[in-house]
Design a protein around this motif. Structure first.
Motif, PDB file in Angstrom:
ATOM      1  N   PRO A   6      22.489  13.176 -64.067  1.00 40.49           N
ATOM      2  CA  PRO A   6      22.563  13.744 -65.414  1.00 40.49           C
ATOM      3  C   PRO A   6      21.632  13.028 -66.397  1.00 40.49           C
ATOM      4  N   PHE A   7      21.426  11.747 -66.180  1.00 45.50           N
ATOM      5  CA  PHE A   7      20.530  10.985 -67.043  1.00 45.50           C
ATOM      6  C   PHE A   7      19.116  11.549 -66.978  1.00 45.50           C
ATOM      7  N   TYR A  59      18.272  14.455 -65.897  1.00 46.38           N
ATOM      8  CA  TYR A  59      18.264  15.862 -66.267  1.00 46.38           C
ATOM      9  C   TYR A  59      18.204  16.046 -67.777  1.00 46.38           C
ATOM     10  N   ALA A  60      18.792  15.104 -68.516  1.00 50.87           N
ATOM     11  CA  ALA A  60      18.912  15.267 -69.966  1.00 50.87           C
ATOM     12  C   ALA A  60      17.614  14.940 -70.694  1.00 50.87           C
ATOM     13  N   ILE A  61      16.647  14.360 -70.014  1.00 51.45           N
ATOM     14  CA  ILE A  61      15.408  13.989 -70.691  1.00 51.45           C
ATOM     15  C   ILE A  61      14.310  14.942 -70.255  1.00 51.45           C
ATOM     16  N   ASP A  89      10.914  15.640 -71.404  1.00 49.83           N
ATOM     17  CA  ASP A  89       9.504  15.314 -71.215  1.00 49.83           C
ATOM     18  C   ASP A  89       9.346  14.550 -69.902  1.00 49.83           C
ATOM     19  N   PRO A  90       8.521  15.060 -68.970  1.00 50.72           N
ATOM     20  CA  PRO A  90       8.463  14.434 -67.640  1.00 50.72           C
ATOM     21  C   PRO A  90       8.036  12.968 -67.668  1.00 50.72           C
ATOM     22  N   GLU A  91       7.117  12.627 -68.556  1.00 52.31           N
ATOM     23  CA  GLU A  91       6.652  11.243 -68.602  1.00 52.31           C
ATOM     24  C   GLU A  91       7.750  10.309 -69.090  1.00 52.31           C
ATOM     25  N   ARG A  92       8.416  10.760 -70.144  1.00 50.80           N
ATOM     26  CA  ARG A  92       9.514   9.967 -70.693  1.00 50.80           C
ATOM     27  C   ARG A  92      10.647   9.863 -69.672  1.00 50.80           C
ATOM     28  N   ARG A 146       9.812   7.225 -67.181  1.00 50.19           N
ATOM     29  CA  ARG A 146       9.902   5.878 -67.739  1.00 50.19           C
ATOM     30  C   ARG A 146      11.361   5.451 -67.911  1.00 50.19           C
ATOM     31  N   TYR A 147      12.166   6.358 -68.481  1.00 54.01           N
ATOM     32  CA  TYR A 147      13.574   6.028 -68.713  1.00 54.01           C
ATOM     33  C   TYR A 147      14.312   5.871 -67.389  1.00 54.01           C
ATOM     34  N   VAL A 176      13.717   2.480 -66.201  1.00 50.62           N
ATOM     35  CA  VAL A 176      14.523   1.504 -66.937  1.00 50.62           C
ATOM     36  C   VAL A 176      15.967   1.538 -66.430  1.00 50.62           C
ATOM     37  N   PHE A 177      16.465   2.755 -66.191  1.00 52.97           N
ATOM     38  CA  PHE A 177      17.807   2.901 -65.620  1.00 52.97           C
ATOM     39  C   PHE A 177      17.894   2.161 -64.287  1.00 52.97           C
ATOM     40  N   ARG A 207      14.097  20.171 -62.036  1.00 54.61           N
ATOM     41  CA  ARG A 207      13.691  19.526 -63.264  1.00 54.61           C
ATOM     42  C   ARG A 207      13.878  18.024 -63.199  1.00 54.61           C
ATOM     43  N   GLU A 266       7.459  15.081 -59.502  1.00 56.87           N
ATOM     44  CA  GLU A 266       6.485  15.715 -58.634  1.00 56.87           C
ATOM     45  C   GLU A 266       5.658  14.648 -57.935  1.00 56.87           C
TER      46      GLU A 266
END
Lengths: 216, 226, 240
Positions: C129-130, C132-134, C136-139, C142-143, C146-147, C234, C238
């Motif tokens: 879910p983390f 999935y909720a973001i 922008d693919p680049e962000r 990155r997130y 970090v996770f 999503r 890729e």
């Protein structure tokens, strides 16, 4: 310095599968103004955010004030003034508190900061409205404060996105004093109204939908 | 570069000033916690609590109240452009992490100053446990401040941010809660505060704080880019 | 390019699993007090070890991604964590079967390793879910990294806290039985560990190959201006 304020070649930016900017290039000298024109979705705001180092380019060469982006973006912090769609002001603080906050972020504090803030507020005719919460101000008043915020730290490059929005005739006149053409700074102005800024522009860059430059 | 300390105090002062003016987070957190105590009173059908039950009620309530504050921590930066403004300024980005974690820590301490006495009043026979409990509370607050700031800064950029923050944060604070409840249980036991393995649990709490403050400090740069 | 070496690797995995299973059923001695059901140990424990190592590997790939900005590492990290979560489901199921057979309950709270594993599993389950909720693919990449780093730091802390909480109640009998494993059991166990690790590597490679193929197909379609065949995932990055 002879170096250009902004030099861009073959700039490209993708958002996932969508391309927002495609092959944009220009060179802007210090003290000059570039006007960027184009319809909605032509990547104008994306271009400004890349020049402001807030967004990474997907490809191409970008140099701002002699620094490569994104590699040397950190050298540019505090040298750029951005006036975007959002005023970048906290709604629950007063105008003066907001400016004080930004001054402190830029290392300006105490007496010099207060003097600079007072000078700017006077320049946009906001001395009397500076103590109220930003949330209670009209859009035009907020834009005036945003202009103060944008030039507070005397940036070398101004990035202006529709700088006239929400301003009345008087406001535009006052704004010109702070963000108009000048020797000390280069300007990139984004607008979809070709009439307004053409007279003060040294160069014009036209973008079409999909972020491609229109051949002159 | 603006010195990190100047940027840190500027951001922290801005946050505390806005919170004092609008009272968006703290009263809600305190009210939420107090009402939860009342619900536990009936859910457990007990008028006085001790030992593991007291410790469980206290920490579950504090944790869920803390989530309210965590959710709101970065909303102003996101909606009012603070992220952009801070990224344009010549400051070390870690200053934002430090300032936000300190703000959250402050909220939690203030919350507990209000709510823990209420808890004692409602359920405890004596207030003798409160002094040693303060050490546990402070260490746990530090851990929640570190992980909460880290997760909140990411969740605020997502859709469904109010959902995502708690979802990820809850499993992440399980070790912290194990240690906090473990330390509190003997403190709240019948017959005065006991200190069974108190030091061990404080050490676990400190280790947790240290690790996640370091992780937050190390990765925060990556969270601010677009 | 990810497909290279997949065939020999798959064959090695099949052989290793067949070998390990024959050892489990025909070579390893029956446990004196637990009997036949104890043999689930040979699948349960290696699965758990490989899943945990997989989470750590995911965190290492995440660090590489953050350091280099190369999105390929994010794909590696995602696939590692994804596969370890799937293995984690198997760990919890085999653990429940073992608990039912030897203690009479599907779930026991006084086995700290299993409890720790459950918490770690719950942590990594929020990875989906983390992501999935973001949007922008680049962000997102990155997130997610970090996770992965944060969760990686969380794993040892969690094991420590759970173990400390348990030993409060009663001493661990299990550690001593494990420690004094007879040679034949140890050998079988190690063979199973190798087989399960090979399975993990093969599946990770397989998924990366599949992602790479569908990524190339997508690019070809785009180049030919053909409509994409349905919306892609999503949350999965890729791979080029």
């Amino acid at each position: 310095m002879s170096e250009a304020a902004v030099a861009v070649a073959g700039l490209r930016r993708d958002y996932g599968e969508r391309t927002a900017l495609d092959g944009v290039g220009f060179e802007l000298a210090r003290g000059e103004t570039l006007l960027v024109l184009g319809p909605n979705g032509a990547g104008k705001t994306t271009l400004l955010r890349i020049l402001a180092t807030l967004l990474r380019p997907s490809g191409g060469e970008v140099r701002v004030l002699g620094c490569r982006i994104p590699g040397e973006a950190w050298k540019l912090r505090g040298r750029i003034g951005l006036l975007g769609h959002e005023p970048l002001l906290y709604r629950d603080l007063s105008g003066r508190e907001n400016l004080r906050f930004h001054a402190r972020l830029h290392g300006l504090r105490g007496e010099p900061a207060e003097a600079r803030i007072a000078e700017l507020l006077a320049a946009v005719g906001m001395e009397r409205r500076a103590e109220g919460r930003v949330a209670e101000l009209s859009a035009g008043m907020r834009q005036r404060l945003a202009i103060c915020r944008c030039v507070l730290h005397e940036p070398e490059l101004l990035l202006l996105d529709e700088p006239d929005s929400n301003l009345d005739a008087g406001g535009r006149e006052l704004a010109r004093g702070l963000i108009g053409p000048g020797e000390s700074h280069a300007r990139v102005v984004v607008s979809h109204d070709p009439e307004r800024f053409e007279p003060e522009a040294d160069q014009v860059l036209r973008l079409e939908a999909g972020g491609k430059p229109v051949a002159a | 570069m603006t010195p990190s300390r100047a940027a840190f105090t500027a951001i922290l002062a801005k946050d505390l000033r806005a919170e004092l003016r609008t009272l968006q987070s703290l009263p809600a957190m305190a009210l939420f916690a107090t009402t939860t105590f009342v619900i536990f009173r009936f859910g457990l059908d007990r008028t006085s609590l001790s030992g593991s039950l007291a410790s469980g009620v206290l920490w579950a309530t504090l944790l869920f109240a803390a989530l309210l504050g965590v959710n709101r921590l970065f909303v102003a930066e996101r909606e009012e452009g603070g992220f952009d403004a801070i990224r344009l300024a010549p400051i070390d980005r870690s200053a934002l992490f430090a300032a936000k974690a300190t703000a959250l820590f402050t909220y939690l301490v203030v919350l507990e100053l209000v709510v823990v006495p209420i808890f004692a009043l409602f359920f405890l026979d004596s207030a003798a446990a409160l002094a040693p409990l303060a050490a546990v509370l402070l260490l746990a607050d530090l851990g929640i401040a570190a992980t909460g700031t880290l997760i909140s800064s990411m969740a605020v950029h997502s859709r469904a941010r109010d959902l995502l923050g708690p979802l990820v944060l809850l499993p992440l604070v399980v070790p912290l809660m194990i240690a906090a409840t473990g330390a509190s249980e003997p403190l709240l036991a019948v017959g005065g505060p006991g200190y069974h393995r108190f030091g061990t649990w404080l050490a676990v709490l400190s280790l947790y704080d240290l690790i996640f403050l370091l992780v937050g400090w190390a990765v925060f740069d990556f969270l601010l880019e677009d | 390019m990810y497909g290279k070496g997949l065939r020999p690797l798959s064959i090695a995995t099949v052989v290793a699993i067949a070998g390990a299973f024959s050892l489990v059923f025909f070579y390893a001695p029956l446990d004196a007090d637990q009997g036949f059901v104890q043999k689930i140990f040979y699948i349960h424990v290696p699965l758990a070890i490989v899943a945990l190592v997989g989470f750590v590997v995911g965190a290492v790939f995440a660090i590489l991604h953050l350091r280099s900005g190369d999105r390929r590492w994010d794909a590696y990290s995602y696939v590692s964590i994804h596969m370890s979560v799937i293995f984690g489901v198997a760990v919890l199921i085999t653990g429940a079967i073992w608990a039912k057979a030897s203690w009479g309950h599907w779930w026991v709270w006084d086995e700290p390793t299993l409890v720790s594993f459950l918490i770690v599993f719950l942590m990594y389950a929020t990875y989906y879910p983390f992501r999935y909720a973001i949007e922008d693919p680049e962000r997102q990449a990155r997130y997610a990294s970090v996770f992965a780093v944060t969760a990686g730091a969380f794993v040892p802390l969690n094991f420590m806290a759970v173990r400390l909480a348990e030993s409060l109640v009663h001493p661990r009998v299990f550690a001593t039985t494990n420690g004094g494993l007879p040679g034949s059991m140890m050998f079988t166990f190690l063979a199973c560990l190798v087989a399960v690790a090979l399975l993990w590597v093969t599946l990770v490679k397989l998924e990366l190959t599949a992602k790479s193929a569908s990524g190339q197909l997508k690019r070809l379609r785009r180049a030919l201006d053909a409509p994409a065949a349905g919306a892609g995932s999503r949350i999965a990055p890729e791979v080029s």
